[in-house]
Design an enzyme around this catalytic site. Structure first.
Site, short mmCIF file in Angstrom:
data_model
loop_
_atom_site.label_atom_id
_atom_site.label_comp_id
_atom_site.label_asym_id
_atom_site.label_seq_id
_atom_site.Cartn_x
_atom_site.Cartn_y
_atom_site.Cartn_z
N TYR A 143 -3.62 -1.51 -1.15
CA TYR A 143 -4.97 -1.77 -1.67
C TYR A 143 -5.91 -2.28 -0.59
O TYR A 143 -7.12 -2.29 -0.76
CB TYR A 143 -4.93 -2.81 -2.80
CG TYR A 143 -4.26 -2.34 -4.08
CD1 TYR A 143 -3.83 -1.03 -4.23
CD2 TYR A 143 -4.06 -3.21 -5.14
CE1 TYR A 143 -3.21 -0.62 -5.39
CE2 TYR A 143 -3.44 -2.80 -6.31
CZ TYR A 143 -3.01 -1.50 -6.43
OH TYR A 143 -2.40 -1.08 -7.59
N LYS A 192 10.73 0.34 -2.98
CA LYS A 192 11.08 1.77 -2.99
C LYS A 192 11.67 2.06 -1.59
O LYS A 192 11.16 2.87 -0.83
CB LYS A 192 9.80 2.58 -3.26
CG LYS A 192 10.01 4.03 -3.58
CD LYS A 192 10.61 4.28 -4.94
CE LYS A 192 10.85 5.77 -5.13
NZ LYS A 192 11.68 6.07 -6.29
N ASP A 224 11.19 2.27 -9.78
CA ASP A 224 11.31 3.14 -10.96
C ASP A 224 12.37 2.60 -11.91
O ASP A 224 12.20 2.57 -13.13
CB ASP A 224 11.56 4.61 -10.58
CG ASP A 224 12.42 4.77 -9.33
OD1 ASP A 224 12.84 3.75 -8.74
OD2 ASP A 224 12.70 5.92 -8.96
N ASP A 248 1.16 -4.96 -9.38
CA ASP A 248 0.02 -4.67 -10.26
C ASP A 248 0.52 -3.92 -11.50
O ASP A 248 0.23 -4.29 -12.65
CB ASP A 248 -0.98 -3.81 -9.46
CG ASP A 248 -2.28 -3.59 -10.20
OD1 ASP A 248 -2.50 -4.23 -11.24
OD2 ASP A 248 -3.09 -2.77 -9.73
N ASP A 252 1.47 -5.54 -15.60
CA ASP A 252 0.82 -5.06 -16.82
C ASP A 252 1.85 -4.49 -17.80
O ASP A 252 1.74 -4.68 -19.01
CB ASP A 252 -0.24 -4.00 -16.50
CG ASP A 252 -1.62 -4.65 -16.34
OD1 ASP A 252 -1.66 -5.86 -16.03
OD2 ASP A 252 -2.64 -3.97 -16.53
#
Ligand code: NAD
Length: 368
Positions: A143, A192, A224, A248, A252
């Protein structure tokens, strides 16, 4: 204890739920003999009307003189994001404050208290006992890396770069290890690493720091799989630490698993430790609900103030080290629910529905 808390209510339901949190703070002051005072600052659309910017310098200066920021939410209706009043409001305020106060780690507790299993969309026996803390890196990674859009042989192309330094990862991972020590002593690093070099660096840093925390059981999980496990077996996690983007998304997902986003608080912790208003060393932080400004229900006195109230509890715990007071607030919210007192988003069919103000009064009654 004395202290000064900067209060930035923001837009939409922000002022309504912030009023609830300030009433709870008054009740905590009275019950525990503290003198925490609040100073109000403007952000978001209200600030834009007055100063022509979403995060005025006056507000930032006021925050610098406080021990912590209690934040509501900013932003306009989803259908009106391009008008000058609302364009980039959330980005300007949230990213601006993160950068100005070096808020490098976000802590999001996702807890299902006994008796609140029905708030979750998952089956009660699956969700029972869920008590996860997600520690997300907040000011680096994809980001914040360079990003651009360009053309290659007439083909529009976009790219961004994810970058982490050893030091950036180490600061966040240390917060996660310390948090795990005060909890069930288990840390899962989500990454990952089968694909990404930054993830492999996260693993190296974490293995190195693990030597300082031999009492913590640490493991690694691909993101994942972590997304699956948060839904299939949410109670199996204790502390999760992860990078900016994975954090992030997972936080959520976790909020949805717990139930309403109206329940989930968060803390963004600063590297700054020290007191602006005198007294003991205090860790600066920004505390806010996980949800947005909910313009669709603003001004109706129906919003759930729980995430804002629990954000205040986190502020007392992490900035002032007042665990007893934080726990008293959490238990008061739980007792209110157990007594059947709920706002519209949580009430089951046929159950009584309380306004924001009335639910807050019930929490204060329980607190007293
Ligand atoms: P939102 O979280 O504001 O609302 C999503 C849905 O959840 C809405 O239906 C809303 O009514 C409901 N909801 C949210 N909080 C609630 C609460 N406390 N009680 C009951 N119901 C609640 O997300 P959105 O609609 O996508 O965004 C609205 C605005 O908020 C946008 O301008 C967005 O940019 C902004 N936003 C701000 C922040 C922030 O300030 N940190 C975070 C997310 C979104």
């Amino acid at each position: 204890m004395r202290g000064t808390i900067a209060v930035l209510a923001g837009d939409g339901i922000g002022p309504e739920i912030m009023a609830s949190a300030v009433r709870i703070l008054d009740a905590v002051n009275a019950k525990f003999g503290h003198t925490f005072e609040t100073k109000e600052g403007v952000t978001g659309g209200v600030a834009y009307d007055k100063f022509g910017v979403h995060l005025p310098a006056e507000t930032v200066e006021m925050c610098k003189k406080a021990d912590a920021i209690l934040f509501g939410a900013v932003g306009g209706p989803v259908s009106d994001q391009e008008s000058t009043r609302w364009k980039d409001a959330e980005k300007n305020v949230i990213l601006g404050l993160r950068e100005k106060f070096n808020l490098f780690a976000n802590l999001r507790p996702l807890k299902v208290w006994q008796g609140t299993e029905s708030f979750s969309p998952l089956k009660p026996d699956l969700i029972a006992g869920m008590d996860v803390l997600i520690v997300r890196e907040l000011i680096a990674g994809i980001y914040f890396g360079p990003m651009r859009r360009y053309e290659v042989d007439g083909e529009i192309t976009a790219e961004e770069t994810s970058r982490y330094t050893w030091k950036e990862i180490a600061s966040v991972v240390r917060i996660a290890f310390v948090a795990a020590q005060k909890r069930r002593k288990k840390l899962t690093i989500v990454d990952k690493a089968n694909v990404l070099e930054t993830s492999r660096l996260w693993r190296d840093v974490t293995r190195f720091i693990h030597a300082e925390f031999p009492d913590i059981a640490m493991d690694f999980m691909f993101v994942d799989n972590a997304a699956q496990q948060l839904v299939r077996s949410p109670a199996s996690f204790d502390v999760i630490a992860t990078d900016n983007m994975f954090g992030d998304i997972l936080s959520d997902l976790g909020g949805a698993v717990v139930g309403s986003l109206g329940l989930v608080p968060s803390a963004s912790i600063s590297a700054k430790v020290g007191s602006a208003s005198g007294g003991n060393a205090r860790r600066f932080g920004l505390y806010e609900p996980a949800h947005g400004s909910a313009p669709d229900i603003a001004g109706k006195n129906i919003a759930n103030p729980t995430a804002q109230i629990l954000s205040l509890a986190m502020l007392l715990r992490y900035t002032y080290d007042l665990d007893k007071e934080a726990q008293a607030i959490e238990e008061a919210v739980l007792s209110a629910w157990k007594a059947g007192k709920k706002t519209k988003d949580l009430a089951a069919k046929g159950e009584e529905i309380l306004s924001t103000d009335d639910f807050t009064s019930c929490v204060i009654e329980q607190l007293q």
